[in-house]
Motif scaffolding. Structure first.
Motif, PDB file in Angstrom:
ATOM      1  N   ILE A   1       0.849  -1.183   0.000  1.00  0.00           N
ATOM      2  CA  ILE A   1       0.000   0.000   0.000  1.00  0.00           C
ATOM      3  C   ILE A   1       0.894   1.246   0.000  1.00  0.00           C
ATOM      4  O   ILE A   1       1.897   1.300   0.702  1.00  0.00           O
ATOM      5  CB  ILE A   1      -0.906   0.009   1.245  1.00  0.00           C
ATOM      6  N   SER A   2       0.510   2.217  -0.797  1.00  0.00           N
ATOM      7  CA  SER A   2       1.334   3.430  -0.895  1.00  0.00           C
ATOM      8  C   SER A   2       0.431   4.668  -0.860  1.00  0.00           C
ATOM      9  O   SER A   2      -0.720   4.618  -1.298  1.00  0.00           O
ATOM     10  CB  SER A   2       2.158   3.419  -2.184  1.00  0.00           C
ATOM     11  N   PRO A   3       0.931   5.790  -0.342  1.00  0.00           N
ATOM     12  CA  PRO A   3       0.141   7.019  -0.321  1.00  0.00           C
ATOM     13  C   PRO A   3       0.013   7.616  -1.727  1.00  0.00           C
ATOM     14  O   PRO A   3       0.958   7.580  -2.510  1.00  0.00           O
ATOM     15  CB  PRO A   3       0.951   7.937   0.611  1.00  0.00           C
ATOM     16  N   ARG A   4      -1.164   8.116  -2.013  1.00  0.00           N
ATOM     17  CA  ARG A   4      -1.388   8.723  -3.332  1.00  0.00           C
ATOM     18  C   ARG A   4      -2.422   9.837  -3.182  1.00  0.00           C
ATOM     19  O   ARG A   4      -3.486   9.630  -2.609  1.00  0.00           O
ATOM     20  CB  ARG A   4      -1.886   7.676  -4.327  1.00  0.00           C
ATOM     21  N   ARG A   5      -2.094  11.009  -3.718  1.00  0.00           N
ATOM     22  CA  ARG A   5      -3.027  12.132  -3.637  1.00  0.00           C
ATOM     23  C   ARG A   5      -3.909  12.153  -4.884  1.00  0.00           C
ATOM     24  O   ARG A   5      -3.426  12.210  -6.017  1.00  0.00           O
ATOM     25  CB  ARG A   5      -2.264  13.457  -3.528  1.00  0.00           C
ATOM     26  N   PHE A   6      -5.222  12.072  -4.666  1.00  0.00           N
ATOM     27  CA  PHE A   6      -6.150  12.154  -5.791  1.00  0.00           C
ATOM     28  C   PHE A   6      -6.174  13.579  -6.321  1.00  0.00           C
ATOM     29  O   PHE A   6      -6.097  14.536  -5.547  1.00  0.00           O
ATOM     30  CB  PHE A   6      -7.566  11.782  -5.359  1.00  0.00           C
ATOM     31  N   ASN A   7      -6.290  13.702  -7.633  1.00  0.00           N
ATOM     32  CA  ASN A   7      -6.455  15.022  -8.238  1.00  0.00           C
ATOM     33  C   ASN A   7      -7.941  15.215  -8.515  1.00  0.00           C
ATOM     34  O   ASN A   7      -8.493  14.646  -9.453  1.00  0.00           O
ATOM     35  CB  ASN A   7      -5.649  15.139  -9.525  1.00  0.00           C
ATOM     36  N   GLY A   8      -8.593  15.990  -7.658  1.00  0.00           N
ATOM     37  CA  GLY A   8     -10.028  16.182  -7.775  1.00  0.00           C
ATOM     38  C   GLY A   8     -10.428  17.493  -8.407  1.00  0.00           C
ATOM     39  O   GLY A   8     -11.565  17.943  -8.239  1.00  0.00           O
TER      40      GLY A   8
END
Length: 279
Positions: free
Chosen positions: A92-99
């Motif tokens: 599992i890795s951190p990921r920032r959604f582009n909203g």
């Protein structure tokens, strides 16, 4: 001869009588106090005991619930781990959604061949083979269709691909002019269209509630607006979706899977909810 403190008529001296009387009163009072104390203790025990028993039952029930939940969780994790590898649960890795609303994306409209190909790449159109040892950990219907060849096993597909299929289908309905054939079919078969749509929406609802993403959407002030606006650029913890695609390619089944002619199969009117159901 009479005793030193004994009167001639056999009575005790008055001082002895008073002393004896006082001692009797003290003993009676002491016994009364002790009795009242015992009654108070008994009353307190009667009052507290139901609550103590209730608390013990709550602790036992909570413990059993946690243990049962943990066992179910372990069953699911073991099932996916046995298929996708030991590191799947921790991969599992951190990921920032582009909203951002006006963000250009491969999966956004307007529709085109490139957009369709992008969506198709996320949901392979073939089934996969799972081994019997893997199947036993799934808690799935024991009458899951078998693969009638030398290698054996059962047929399956990843749930994520089904969810993507549902999402893509909902997106396509918003562009009826481009997906005109699909739109025409839905118009001609409204009951089937609504049944399929309701199925997909409810599956997505169940999955979103099951995962219960606890990531927080914060708010920012935006120029020329009186109210703060939600910032959908939220960081999440994500699994490696590409691993599902890789595994599917490794286990893919080519060609149509037909009903075996020389082997009896268990048939169902509707797909069984109970894994042990036989009809």
């Amino acid at each position: 001869m009479l005793g030193k403190y004994q009167l001639l008529d056999g009575r005790k001296p008055s001082s002895d009588i008073e002393s004896s009387s006082s001692q009797g009163l003290l003993e009676a009072e002491s016994a009364s106090i002790h009795h009242r104390a015992q009654n108070r203790v008994t009353a307190k025990v009667k009052t507290i005991l139901p609550w103590v028993v209730h608390a013990i039952l709550i602790v036992i029930s909570t413990t059993l619930f946690v243990l049962s939940t943990r066992n179910k969780q372990c069953l699911c994790e073991n099932a996916s781990t046995s298929i996708l590898g030991k590191d799947w649960s921790t991969r599992i890795s951190p990921r920032r959604f582009n909203g951002t609303f006006n963000l250009s994306s491969t999966f956004k409209g307007p529709p085109s061949q490139a957009v369709d190909e992008a969506w198709d790449s996320l949901m392979p159109q073939y089934l996969i083979r799972i081994k019997e040892s893997e199947f036993r950990n799934l808690n799935a219907s024991k009458y899951t269709a078998e693969i009638d060849d030398a290698e054996g096993g059962r047929i399956a597909i990843f749930e994520s691909f089904h969810m993507i299929h549902c999402l893509n289908g909902l997106w396509q309905t918003t562009y009826p002019e481009y997906y005109s054939s699909l739109h025409a079919y839905n118009q001609e078969h409204p009951d089937e269209f609504h049944e399929h749509t309701d199925h997909c929406v409810d599956m997505l609802r169940q999955k979103l509630m099951c995962d219960a993403d606890g990531a927080l959407i914060t708010y920012n002030w935006q120029k020329n607006h009186y109210y703060p606006h939600p910032n959908f650029n939220v960081q999440h913890r994500c699994r490696d979706y590409s691993r599902l695609l890789e595994f599917s390619e490794e286990r893919r089944l080519d060609g149509a899977l037909l009903r075996p002619e020389e082997k009896a199969v268990v048939e169902f009117e509707e797909m069984p909810f109970d894994p042990d159901a036989a009809s």
